[in-house]
Design a protein around this motif. Structure first.
Motif, mmCIF file in Angstrom:
data_model
loop_
_atom_site.group_PDB
_atom_site.id
_atom_site.type_symbol
_atom_site.label_atom_id
_atom_site.label_comp_id
_atom_site.label_asym_id
_atom_site.label_seq_id
_atom_site.Cartn_x
_atom_site.Cartn_y
_atom_site.Cartn_z
ATOM 1 N N VAL A 101 0.988 -1.099 0.055
ATOM 2 C CA VAL A 101 0.009 -0.028 -0.017
ATOM 3 C C VAL A 101 0.849 1.324 0.241
ATOM 4 N N GLU A 102 0.593 2.126 -1.094
ATOM 5 C CA GLU A 102 1.273 3.414 -0.989
ATOM 6 C C GLU A 102 0.452 4.692 -0.508
ATOM 7 N N VAL B 222 -7.524 2.137 -2.791
ATOM 8 C CA VAL B 222 -6.345 2.085 -2.209
ATOM 9 C C VAL B 222 -5.470 1.896 -3.261
ATOM 10 N N GLY C 109 -1.460 0.901 -4.604
ATOM 11 C CA GLY C 109 -0.205 0.210 -4.267
ATOM 12 C C GLY C 109 0.402 -0.124 -5.307
ATOM 13 N N ASN D 268 -4.854 -0.468 -8.062
ATOM 14 C CA ASN D 268 -5.714 0.350 -7.258
ATOM 15 C C ASN D 268 -6.621 -0.610 -6.952
ATOM 16 N N THR E 214 -11.387 -2.403 -0.720
ATOM 17 C CA THR E 214 -11.314 -3.325 0.387
ATOM 18 C C THR E 214 -12.829 -3.531 1.124
ATOM 19 N N PRO F 30 0.162 3.147 4.675
ATOM 20 C CA PRO F 30 1.078 3.006 3.792
ATOM 21 C C PRO F 30 2.139 1.998 4.256
#
Ligand code: SAM
Ligand code: SF4
Length: 486
Positions: A433-434, A443, A445, A454, A457, A465
């Motif tokens: 995760v970024e 999210v 990542g 992308n 969840t 992150p």
């Protein structure tokens, strides 16, 4: 220009603005305390007026971004506080890039935009490649600048800052390019929340005909492997799980202690407890050896990605560029990477419109794209740079033709990536995760292959992150994957 979502480097040279202020203003903080007297606040305001503050903006590649982390750490150690707008700073610093002409112009535009602040007593410093390239000429072009320093002189920053504080002007750090020393510091203030950068080699001795780096960053010098590993362990202790080893030519690394080859260093960093991902950039084809691929195969923590800039598919142009390899030599290295047990993603840099590049040469570059099937390409129009040998060659490709060739590269590459990325449909992969994309409610990542993922969840709380999630890919685009956490 690239078809990659912030790939291994920042190719577009967009300004990466300074990171958020580390502390909140004492005034606002204290005012929230019941009974805090106005007088006390005035005293604090006075204290703040004499406080040493700085604003730092970074232009260019990841090397520059990481240099800035070291500069920030040094300034904090010298008692400065970082602020996030020019107006709040006593010292305004630009860490610059001059790899292409647009990047350089951006720095002078920025200086021009803020020169009015000089009258309010603010001091200006220009750091990095434009500083080294233009040297004292910057004082003539922008007389309100007090400090000009190239990256090879950053070790002397504390001394230069003291002189600045003593009221000196026209301070320079420009004469250290022949140094054997690297800018090693334990003071690095890491700004990236999920990736720890470590510079293992600085400068460049390769002198490609078009490139300013050997002139701006000085001669090639590597950092001792013991020091690199100590920093890797420190980073892991701080909670980072991803490390990126950096160098203009990271795989030209020569351990000054003579202990480890580049591939052995990769393996050693990959075995540091707590480290789950190791990346390295940029690799030079001349120094790319089979043991790098063997190391990737042997250590799962080494990411499935190699960035190997080719620049051109024509051996004739490569010769004019002084790249010291041919198309066939390059393809042999690609074949080693493709023969790995793991599927290693490939990316590259391409320059179009180098002086003397004919339509036939350009077709060879297009053929190379087809042959290698990269997952990401950073394409650039050739731009003449000061001091470089290519500047004496006739810039024979008109601007409109350069634009056209660059577009053809990007169009072809987009189609290649559309197919490459579509292969991931239905796959389940580990994503680091970024951050969040609030507009899309996704999210953001990255996969081990450096592909942006992308995903959504089922839980309402955004994952932190640097955390890892399993994601099933439900849709694909030419430069990103879309999925759902499983
Ligand atoms: N050391 C790496 C190598 O040799 O592959 C590249 C580092 S260089 C900082 C990043 C990229 O900028 C190069 O790969 C090249 O594609 C591009 N570049 C450098 N000089 C350029 C110029 N004068 N015009 C256009 N692109 C340039
Ligand atoms: Fe520039 Fe060539 Fe050195 Fe890369 S190898 S930094 S392109 S001179």
């Amino acid at each position: 220009m690239s078809l990659c979502d912030s790939g291994p480097r920042c190719p577009e040279l967009d300004g990466v603005s300074a990171t958020p202020t580390l502390e909140s203003s004492p005034c606002s903080a204290h005012l929230q305390q019941p009974g805090f007297a106005e007088t006390k606040c005035s005293i604090l305001k006075l204290a703040m007026a004499s406080e040493k503050t700085f604003y730092l903006e970074t232009f260019g590649c990841q090397m520059n971004a990481h240099d800035s982390e070291k500069v920030i750490g040094t300034l904090l150690h010298e008692g400065y506080r970082q602020v996030d707008v020019e107006e709040d700073a006593g010292l305004i610093l630009y860490n610059t890039c001059s790899i292409r002409d647009k990047a350089e112009q951006k720095v002078f535009n920025r200086l021009n935009d803020y020169k009015k602040l000089h009258k309010a007593g603010k001091r200006f410093g220009v750091l990095g490649c434009v500083a080294q390239q233009e040297g004292e000429k910057i004082f003539d072009r922008a007389p309100y600048v007090s400090l000009v320093s190239g990256s090879a002189s950053y070790r002397k920053l504390p001394e230069m800052l003291s002189r600045l504080e003593a009221g000196e002007n026209r301070i320079t750090g420009l004469d250290d390019r022949q140094t054997d020393e690297t800018f090693e510091t334990e003071l690095t203030s890491r700004q990236n929340p999920y990736r720890g950068y470590i510079t293992i080699i600085e400068g460049c001795d390769k002198f490609c005909a078009y490139c300013v780096v050997p002139y701006t960053r000085g001669k090639e010098r590597s950092r001792g492997s013991a020091s690199v590993l100590a920093e890797a362990r420190r980073i892991a202790d701080q909670g980072y799980t991803e490390i990126q080893l950096l160098g203009q030519n990271v795989n030209s690394y020569r351990d000054p202690e003579g202990k480890l080859s580049f591939a052995e260093l990769l393996a050693a960093v990959g075995q540091v407890p707590g480290i789950r991902r190791v990346r390295f950039t940029t690799s030079h084809p001349r120094d790319f050896t089979p043991d790098i691929v063997q190391a990737i195969d042997a250590y799962p923590t080494l990411c499935d990605h190699v960035h190997l800039p080719v620049q051109s598919g024509s051996s004739r142009v490569l010769k004019m560029m002084s790249r010291e390899y041919t198309y066939e030599w390059y393809l042999e290295r690609i074949s080693w990477i493709k023969a790995a047990r793991r599927k290693i993603s490939l990316s590259t840099d391409i320059i179009v419109g180098f002086p003397g590049e004919t339509p036939d040469d350009f077709i060879k570059t297009m053929d190379l794209l087809q042959e290698v099937q990269y997952d990401c390409v950073f394409g650039f129009k050739y731009s003449g740079r000061p001091n470089t040998p290519a500047l004496t060659m006739i810039d024979s490709v008109p601007e409109a033709e350069k634009v056209k060739r660059l577009q053809l590269v990007l169009d072809r590459q987009r189609e290649i990536q559309r197919v490459n990325y579509a292969r991931h449909l239905g796959e389940e992969m580990e994503v680091m995760v970024e951050g969040m994309n609030p507009a899309r409610g996704q999210v953001a990542g990255r996969s081990t292959q450096n592909k942006p993922v992308n995903f959504t969840t089922s839980v309402p709380i955004a994952p932190a992150p640097g955390s890892y999630m399993r994601v099933k890919i439900t849709n694909t685009f030419p430069n990103s994957l879309v999925g759902e956490a499983v």
